[in-house]
Design a protein around this motif. Sequence first.
Motif, PDB file in Angstrom:
ATOM      1  N   HIS A  54       0.794  -1.226   0.000  1.00  0.00           N
ATOM      2  CA  HIS A  54       0.000   0.000   0.000  1.00  0.00           C
ATOM      3  C   HIS A  54       0.833   1.286   0.000  1.00  0.00           C
ATOM      4  N   ILE A  55       1.858   1.343   0.837  1.00  0.00           N
ATOM      5  CA  ILE A  55       2.604   2.593   0.992  1.00  0.00           C
ATOM      6  C   ILE A  55       3.639   2.782  -0.106  1.00  0.00           C
ATOM      7  N   TYR A  56       4.528   1.828  -0.302  1.00  0.00           N
ATOM      8  CA  TYR A  56       5.606   1.987  -1.272  1.00  0.00           C
ATOM      9  C   TYR A  56       5.116   2.185  -2.701  1.00  0.00           C
ATOM     10  N   PRO A  57       4.112   1.416  -3.166  1.00  0.00           N
ATOM     11  CA  PRO A  57       3.682   1.606  -4.564  1.00  0.00           C
ATOM     12  C   PRO A  57       3.141   3.002  -4.858  1.00  0.00           C
ATOM     13  N   MET A  58       2.609   3.679  -3.838  1.00  0.00           N
ATOM     14  CA  MET A  58       1.980   4.981  -4.067  1.00  0.00           C
ATOM     15  C   MET A  58       2.888   6.159  -3.722  1.00  0.00           C
ATOM     16  N   ILE A  59       3.603   6.068  -2.599  1.00  0.00           N
ATOM     17  CA  ILE A  59       4.386   7.236  -2.151  1.00  0.00           C
ATOM     18  C   ILE A  59       5.799   6.854  -1.742  1.00  0.00           C
ATOM     19  N   GLY A  60       6.239   5.655  -2.077  1.00  0.00           N
ATOM     20  CA  GLY A  60       7.555   5.202  -1.636  1.00  0.00           C
ATOM     21  C   GLY A  60       8.699   6.076  -2.098  1.00  0.00           C
ATOM     22  N   GLY A  94      -9.970   1.048  -3.808  1.00  0.00           N
ATOM     23  CA  GLY A  94     -10.705  -0.088  -3.268  1.00  0.00           C
ATOM     24  C   GLY A  94     -10.320  -0.577  -1.890  1.00  0.00           C
ATOM     25  N   ARG A  95      -9.416   0.116  -1.181  1.00  0.00           N
ATOM     26  CA  ARG A  95      -9.086  -0.328   0.174  1.00  0.00           C
ATOM     27  C   ARG A  95     -10.252  -0.024   1.113  1.00  0.00           C
ATOM     28  N   SER A  96     -10.490  -0.921   2.051  1.00  0.00           N
ATOM     29  CA  SER A  96     -11.567  -0.710   3.020  1.00  0.00           C
ATOM     30  C   SER A  96     -11.193   0.418   3.974  1.00  0.00           C
ATOM     31  N   GLN A  97     -12.202   0.944   4.675  1.00  0.00           N
ATOM     32  CA  GLN A  97     -11.949   2.024   5.629  1.00  0.00           C
ATOM     33  C   GLN A  97     -10.995   1.576   6.721  1.00  0.00           C
ATOM     34  N   GLU A  98     -11.175   0.343   7.208  1.00  0.00           N
ATOM     35  CA  GLU A  98     -10.300  -0.155   8.254  1.00  0.00           C
ATOM     36  C   GLU A  98      -8.868  -0.284   7.746  1.00  0.00           C
ATOM     37  N   LEU A 154      -4.470  13.771  12.491  1.00  0.00           N
ATOM     38  CA  LEU A 154      -5.094  13.859  11.166  1.00  0.00           C
ATOM     39  C   LEU A 154      -6.508  13.293  11.195  1.00  0.00           C
ATOM     40  N   ASP A 155      -7.448  14.012  10.634  1.00  0.00           N
ATOM     41  CA  ASP A 155      -8.825  13.541  10.493  1.00  0.00           C
ATOM     42  C   ASP A 155      -8.991  12.988   9.083  1.00  0.00           C
ATOM     43  N   LEU A 156      -9.110  11.661   8.966  1.00  0.00           N
ATOM     44  CA  LEU A 156      -9.229  11.038   7.644  1.00  0.00           C
ATOM     45  C   LEU A 156     -10.615  11.181   7.044  1.00  0.00           C
ATOM     46  N   ASN A 157     -11.569  11.670   7.848  1.00  0.00           N
ATOM     47  CA  ASN A 157     -12.924  11.917   7.361  1.00  0.00           C
ATOM     48  C   ASN A 157     -13.537  10.652   6.770  1.00  0.00           C
ATOM     49  N   LEU A 158     -13.342   9.524   7.485  1.00  0.00           N
ATOM     50  CA  LEU A 158     -13.912   8.258   7.027  1.00  0.00           C
ATOM     51  C   LEU A 158     -15.348   8.138   7.517  1.00  0.00           C
ATOM     52  N   SER A 159     -16.130   7.355   6.818  1.00  0.00           N
ATOM     53  CA  SER A 159     -17.527   7.177   7.171  1.00  0.00           C
ATOM     54  C   SER A 159     -17.654   6.534   8.546  1.00  0.00           C
TER      55      SER A 159
END
Length: 381
Positions: free
Chosen positions: A94-100, A123-127, A157-162
């Motif tokens: 999740h982390i390296y492919p996007m912002i590594g 498509g990642r779940s909120q959790e 940080l507020d992720l503003n998740l449902s």
Amino acid sequence: MATVRKRKLPSGLVRWQASYVDGAGKRRAKLFERKSDGEAWLVETSHDLKRGLHTPAGVSPTVKEAGALWIKRCNEKGLERSTVRGYEEHTDLHIYPMIGAKKLSEMTAPAVNAFADRLREEGRSQEMVRRVVRSLGAIFREARRRGLCAVDPTAGLDLNLSTRDDPRPVIPAKAELQAIISNAAGRWRPLILTAVFCGLRGSELRGLRWADVDFEDRQISVTQRADAFHKIGRLKSKAGYRSIPCPPMVINALREWKLVCPMGDLGLVFPTGSGNVESHSNIVQRGFDPIQITAGVVQLREAKGAKGQPVTVPVAKYGLHALRHACASLWIENGMNPKRIQTLMGHSTIQMTFDVYGHLFADNDADQKAAEDIQVRLLGS
């Protein structure tokens, strides 16, 4: 002294060079297409320097480099292998492919929010988003410890998740528990009874020793656990070390089981046939799931038949952890106070107990009486 000067590059392009002296007395510079951008960057950098919150881009590691240092630190601290593996999944998948490739100095709070948004969009779940961002925060904290960054942009940080998902755990009904207990037989019966009436976690059941079963005082002491790799180790928190009272049915089932239980060097209560640590998957697939199906505690799932046609098949309704929730609900129904529930469940804080089981402490009769009193006060009848 901070300055912004025009420079002509060897390629012929004209750029504006913003330069300043960092906290170590070394001059740093960065190029911009516009003078105004360089001036704005210097203002922000000077402000961070005065507060001690600036890390020069030249010495700032990438997220991937800092992540490797964090994983190394986790191994040095002796974290469980399964825990470290989970962290590695967060970084590698999740982390390296996007912002590594980004520098830590580039990761501001808006950048972290953008990263979280991208996780959701893909498509990642909120959790999962929550867990991955927590791991990213741990990377920043380790980098701060090493002096490689000045701030953790995930802090506060507020992720503003449902928040619409039902937070209440899934708990088997009493009739379902009765059916499960009635159909539990052989080596699985004492394990199921211990799970239902004592509320041990799966890892605690797998690591339970006969030395921790006190038949005289009719209680079980939880002193160790077995991880996903079948390694016996310490519990995850101090609160996990506890003693749990056992009803007669559990004590009698354990007495009978001890006479035929495979014995090994580990002295486990629920071992494999050779006396070693049993796997969680075996307990579920060979024990708990078949018991539920036999008991009729099932849910229907779509599948493909022998000829590829769609069919509906019954599958086990609950995971093993549902028995732990059932135990807590029975204790609460019996009138145990929240602090005692926290102790018996091995929760590190009372807040955790209320977060999971708070709705079960409701007093419906008292609530109804209060509603009737309000009506009388307002209308007189």
